[in-house]
Design an enzyme around this catalytic site. Structure first.
Site, mmCIF file in Angstrom:
data_model
loop_
_atom_site.group_PDB
_atom_site.id
_atom_site.type_symbol
_atom_site.label_atom_id
_atom_site.label_comp_id
_atom_site.label_asym_id
_atom_site.label_seq_id
_atom_site.Cartn_x
_atom_site.Cartn_y
_atom_site.Cartn_z
ATOM 1 N N ASP A 174 72.392 -10.819 12.067
ATOM 2 C CA ASP A 174 71.871 -9.885 13.156
ATOM 3 C C ASP A 174 72.306 -10.177 14.507
ATOM 4 O O ASP A 174 72.831 -11.441 14.867
ATOM 5 C CB ASP A 174 70.207 -10.128 12.913
ATOM 6 C CG ASP A 174 69.592 -11.483 13.129
ATOM 7 O OD1 ASP A 174 70.480 -12.390 12.602
ATOM 8 O OD2 ASP A 174 68.801 -11.807 13.920
ATOM 9 N N GLU B 288 63.742 -10.381 19.781
ATOM 10 C CA GLU B 288 63.757 -9.776 18.773
ATOM 11 C C GLU B 288 63.483 -8.352 19.073
ATOM 12 O O GLU B 288 62.898 -7.563 19.302
ATOM 13 C CB GLU B 288 62.646 -10.196 17.824
ATOM 14 C CG GLU B 288 62.705 -11.781 17.231
ATOM 15 C CD GLU B 288 63.404 -11.859 16.266
ATOM 16 O OE1 GLU B 288 63.959 -10.846 15.611
ATOM 17 O OE2 GLU B 288 63.770 -12.969 15.629
ATOM 18 N N HIS C 60 68.427 -10.589 18.492
ATOM 19 C CA HIS C 60 68.045 -10.604 16.930
ATOM 20 C C HIS C 60 67.583 -9.190 16.535
ATOM 21 O O HIS C 60 67.207 -8.340 17.352
ATOM 22 C CB HIS C 60 67.104 -11.667 16.740
ATOM 23 C CG HIS C 60 67.210 -12.898 17.116
ATOM 24 N ND1 HIS C 60 67.516 -14.049 16.499
ATOM 25 C CD2 HIS C 60 66.986 -13.575 18.392
ATOM 26 C CE1 HIS C 60 67.245 -15.154 17.209
ATOM 27 N NE2 HIS C 60 67.131 -14.912 18.398
ATOM 28 N N TYR C 61 67.691 -9.074 15.296
ATOM 29 C CA TYR C 61 66.799 -7.858 14.539
ATOM 30 C C TYR C 61 65.682 -8.749 13.739
ATOM 31 O O TYR C 61 65.852 -9.879 13.476
ATOM 32 C CB TYR C 61 67.505 -6.878 13.973
ATOM 33 C CG TYR C 61 68.340 -7.425 12.538
ATOM 34 C CD1 TYR C 61 67.644 -8.060 11.698
ATOM 35 C CD2 TYR C 61 69.484 -6.618 12.573
ATOM 36 C CE1 TYR C 61 68.574 -8.301 10.700
ATOM 37 C CE2 TYR C 61 70.151 -6.987 11.359
ATOM 38 C CZ TYR C 61 69.681 -7.916 10.214
ATOM 39 O OH TYR C 61 70.281 -7.943 9.039
ATOM 40 N N THR C 62 64.640 -7.923 14.045
ATOM 41 C CA THR C 62 63.387 -8.513 13.123
ATOM 42 C C THR C 62 63.634 -8.535 11.575
ATOM 43 O O THR C 62 63.186 -9.564 11.125
ATOM 44 C CB THR C 62 62.122 -7.688 13.289
ATOM 45 O OG1 THR C 62 62.283 -6.448 12.833
ATOM 46 C CG2 THR C 62 61.931 -7.795 14.717
ATOM 47 N N HIS D 25 72.433 -13.151 17.218
ATOM 48 C CA HIS D 25 72.118 -14.240 16.421
ATOM 49 C C HIS D 25 73.250 -15.020 15.383
ATOM 50 O O HIS D 25 73.484 -15.947 15.081
ATOM 51 C CB HIS D 25 70.902 -14.148 15.626
ATOM 52 C CG HIS D 25 70.153 -15.175 14.871
ATOM 53 N ND1 HIS D 25 69.043 -15.169 14.183
ATOM 54 C CD2 HIS D 25 70.337 -16.551 15.009
ATOM 55 C CE1 HIS D 25 68.705 -16.143 13.776
ATOM 56 N NE2 HIS D 25 69.431 -17.108 14.416
#
Length: 277
Positions: free
Chosen positions: A149, A97, A32-34, A139
């Site tokens: 993401d 993340e 994921h990215y945050t 994700h």
């Protein structure tokens, strides 16, 4: 909490966890990215009971790694989504993340130190749990209607060069028949079947509907990032065919079988319908 990896720089336990709902360990790694302004803000959110979200690890821009949930536990990082017909991705995955503000901030590049740390951590995770390459996912792969993401700027090819994930050289752009929203027919159905066979949540209706368009865009973000438009052009279709052809025969699992662990010997378990959201 005792860290699962010697790579961990800090432990920040999240209360947002529960037990995995299947009798096997993690079978997927989800990146994921945050999507937040800072790494510290993201960690605070992930450890806040009110957020009802968590992850196993956070990787900061400078490569620092924070563990928030034991790999043995079910973190709440994936949400609603599916892969190969299985809906409870949280019970079958480890979630990382990656600190990055994402599309809302113009999709900045991921720093080299951060990517290197993701590669090292991911390498340990897939080895520890024997996660096969095609189940190292974004994700957006498992929730294409909701998520973008880690995005088209994430260097999947760099992970693949390090022995992680499933990837092929994207097919070149060229003229040819396009499949797009509203199109109908056997060509659409064949494309939908191939997307579903690889793992995406697409029904082979023969009509290029919204679900097919968002799954196509998710596929492009991961495997053909030069153009993400949800249109199945020749490059997209050929790249999908190359990916399927590159799968080992014993692990090619048409989605209709709904056996996420197919081909994994004594770890194989038919979990269709065995887990809930």
């Amino acid at each position: 909490m005792i860290p699962d990896s010697a790579l961990v720089d800090e432990v920040r336990p999240s209360p947002n966890i529960n037990l995995r709902r299947v009798p096997i360990g993690p079978q997927m790694l989800i990146l994921h990215y945050t999507g937040m302004g800072s790494g510290e803000a993201a960690v605070r959110w992930l450890e806040d009971p009110a957020s009802e979200v968590s992850c196993h690890y956070v990787v900061h821009e400078d490569g620092r790694i924070v563990q928030m949930v034991r790999e043995a536990d079910r973190a709440w990082h994936a949400g609603a989504g599916s892969w190969q017909g299985v809906s409870d991705v949280n019970s079958l995955s480890v979630g990382i993340e990656i600190v990055n503000p994402g599309h809302a901030a113009g999709s900045p590049d991921f720093p080299d130190a951060q990517v290197d740390a993701v590669i090292r951590l991911s390498g340990e995770i897939v080895e520890r749990h024997r996660i096969v390459p095609e189940r190292v996912l974004g994700h957006s792969d498992i929730a294409p209607a909701r998520k973008q993401d880690p995005g088209e700027k994430f260097p999947w090819s760099r992970l693949f060069a390090a022995g992680l994930g499933h990837f092929v050289t994207p097919a070149s752009f060229c003229d040819g028949a396009l499949l797009r929203q509203g199109d109908e027919g056997l060509a659409v159905r064949d494309f939908q079947r191939r997307l579903a066979a690889y793992g995406y949540e697409v029904a082979p209706s023969g009509r290029f509907d919204d679900a097919t368009a968002v799954a196509t865009a998710a596929f492009q973000r991961h495997f053909r990032p030069a153009l993400v438009d949800g249109v199945a052009d020749v490059s997209t279709q050929r790249t999908l065919s190359r990916l399927i052809a590159a799968l080992p025969a014993e692990r090619y699992c048409p989605r209709a079988l709904k056996r996420l662990a197919c081909g994994d010997g004594d770890r194989a378990i038919d979990i269709a319908g065995a887990v809930a959201d």
